[in-house]
Structures are given as C-alpha cells and as structure tokens.
Design a protein around this motif. Structure first.
Motif, mmCIF file in Angstrom:
data_model
loop_
_atom_site.group_PDB
_atom_site.id
_atom_site.type_symbol
_atom_site.label_atom_id
_atom_site.label_comp_id
_atom_site.label_asym_id
_atom_site.label_seq_id
_atom_site.Cartn_x
_atom_site.Cartn_y
_atom_site.Cartn_z
ATOM 1 N N LEU A 22 14.059 23.691 15.690
ATOM 2 C CA LEU A 22 12.407 24.118 15.773
ATOM 3 C C LEU A 22 12.279 24.912 16.864
ATOM 4 C CD1 LEU A 22 12.579 19.708 16.869
ATOM 5 C CD2 LEU A 22 11.381 21.449 15.255
ATOM 6 N N LYS A 31 15.630 13.327 8.813
ATOM 7 C CA LYS A 31 15.565 14.507 8.650
ATOM 8 C C LYS A 31 15.408 15.855 8.824
ATOM 9 C CE LYS A 31 11.353 14.226 5.377
ATOM 10 N NZ LYS A 31 10.368 14.918 4.899
ATOM 11 N N LYS A 32 15.154 16.060 10.312
ATOM 12 C CA LYS A 32 15.752 17.624 11.339
ATOM 13 C C LYS A 32 16.827 17.296 12.066
ATOM 14 C CE LYS A 32 14.686 15.406 15.831
ATOM 15 N NZ LYS A 32 13.871 15.615 17.438
ATOM 16 N N TYR A 61 18.182 19.495 8.703
ATOM 17 C CA TYR A 61 17.652 21.037 9.481
ATOM 18 C C TYR A 61 18.160 21.173 10.009
ATOM 19 C CZ TYR A 61 13.104 19.873 6.574
ATOM 20 O OH TYR A 61 12.078 19.709 6.077
ATOM 21 N N GLU A 62 18.246 21.007 10.921
ATOM 22 C CA GLU A 62 19.448 21.559 12.277
ATOM 23 C C GLU A 62 20.875 21.642 11.592
ATOM 24 O OE1 GLU A 62 18.996 19.349 15.637
ATOM 25 O OE2 GLU A 62 16.951 19.844 16.399
ATOM 26 N N GLN A 119 1.430 17.272 13.854
ATOM 27 C CA GLN A 119 1.653 15.945 14.289
ATOM 28 C C GLN A 119 0.006 15.635 14.362
ATOM 29 O OE1 GLN A 119 4.704 14.296 16.720
ATOM 30 N NE2 GLN A 119 3.189 12.760 16.998
ATOM 31 N N LEU A 170 4.071 15.892 10.269
ATOM 32 C CA LEU A 170 4.642 14.266 10.517
ATOM 33 C C LEU A 170 3.205 13.666 10.749
ATOM 34 C CD1 LEU A 170 7.403 15.427 13.488
ATOM 35 C CD2 LEU A 170 7.467 15.342 10.836
ATOM 36 N N TRP A 205 12.313 10.901 9.820
ATOM 37 C CA TRP A 205 11.907 12.567 10.674
ATOM 38 C C TRP A 205 13.488 13.162 11.237
ATOM 39 C CZ3 TRP A 205 10.700 16.901 10.117
ATOM 40 C CH2 TRP A 205 11.196 17.436 11.322
ATOM 41 N N GLU A 206 14.161 11.896 12.337
ATOM 42 C CA GLU A 206 14.825 11.936 13.044
ATOM 43 C C GLU A 206 15.713 12.866 12.436
ATOM 44 O OE1 GLU A 206 15.282 12.771 16.199
ATOM 45 O OE2 GLU A 206 12.742 12.366 16.648
ATOM 46 N N GLU A 245 6.952 21.234 8.689
ATOM 47 C CA GLU A 245 6.655 20.084 8.363
ATOM 48 C C GLU A 245 5.933 19.201 8.803
ATOM 49 O OE1 GLU A 245 8.140 18.175 6.279
ATOM 50 O OE2 GLU A 245 9.857 18.854 5.663
ATOM 51 N N LEU A 299 12.100 25.895 12.128
ATOM 52 C CA LEU A 299 11.500 24.954 11.943
ATOM 53 C C LEU A 299 10.426 25.048 12.722
ATOM 54 C CD1 LEU A 299 11.480 22.454 9.472
ATOM 55 C CD2 LEU A 299 12.802 20.795 11.594
ATOM 56 N N THR A 302 6.863 22.157 13.520
ATOM 57 C CA THR A 302 6.701 21.291 12.595
ATOM 58 C C THR A 302 4.734 20.683 13.511
ATOM 59 O OG1 THR A 302 7.176 19.997 15.062
ATOM 60 C CG2 THR A 302 8.299 19.752 12.834
#
Length: 105
Positions: A73, A62-63, A66-67, A81, A47, A59-60, A45, A77, A79
């Motif tokens: 991460l 979505k994160k 995902y988790e 930015q 950002l 985003w929080e 992703e 996953l 990211t």
C-alpha cells in the motif's frame, strides 16, 4: 471518473488486467494497472462498497493476497474509496493520480 482523470493526466493504464500471484497462488483483476519503465506493475483498486460487510471481507482477503505477492500500500498498490453516501473525493483521487504518475515518470 478515475479513468477520465488518468486520461487527462496522460497516464496510460490497463483496466482489469489479469495479475497472477507469484508467491501466493491465485489471479486477480485490479481496477487499474500501470507498468513502469522497468516493467514493474503498479495497481489501483477502487473500493466502492466498503459499507457492505461481505465486500469489506473480500477486500481484506485481496489486500493480504496483494501484500503476499509483493504489492505494498502506498508503494505499488493504491486504493480509493467511496464515501458513506457513495460519493468520490476528487482531491484524493487527484492526489493518487499524481502519486502514480510520479512513479511512472
């Protein structure tokens, strides 16, 4: 920029592939997805608007989604930015491309 780096590195990807939640219901379209030889998904992703509060909150959420659905991460996953002026750090992008490529090889 990211797509060009992936292409130049020979990394196959799908742009905005639908990912359905297996644990937490829902459906997201990460910017880039990759499939390992075993059929596992790796997501990336970008950002782009973290200076906006609504974007950060989104985003929080979505994160967390995902988790909950098994994407961690730095493992499955990734990211990137924009900086405060909307620029990209090509060295950081290259590092992410290399990390994903290593997982796919």
């Amino acid at each position: 920029v990211i797509a060009n780096m992936l292409f130049q590195s020979g990394v196959e990807y799908e742009y905005e592939r639908v990912v359905d939640g297996e644990v937490q219901p829902g459906r997201l379209r990460p910017d880039f997805s990759f499939v390992t030889a075993d059929g596992d998904l790796i997501l990336w992703e970008h950002l782009g608007m973290m200076t906006r509060e609504d974007y950060r909150k989104g985003w929080e959420w979505k994160k967390a989604w995902y988790e909950a659905n098994g994407f961690g991460l730095g493992r499955t996953l990734f990211t990137s930015q924009d900086d405060d002026r909307g620029g990209l750090d090509s060295a950081n992008l290259r590092s992410t491309v290399d990390a994903i490529k290593a997982l796919l090889d």
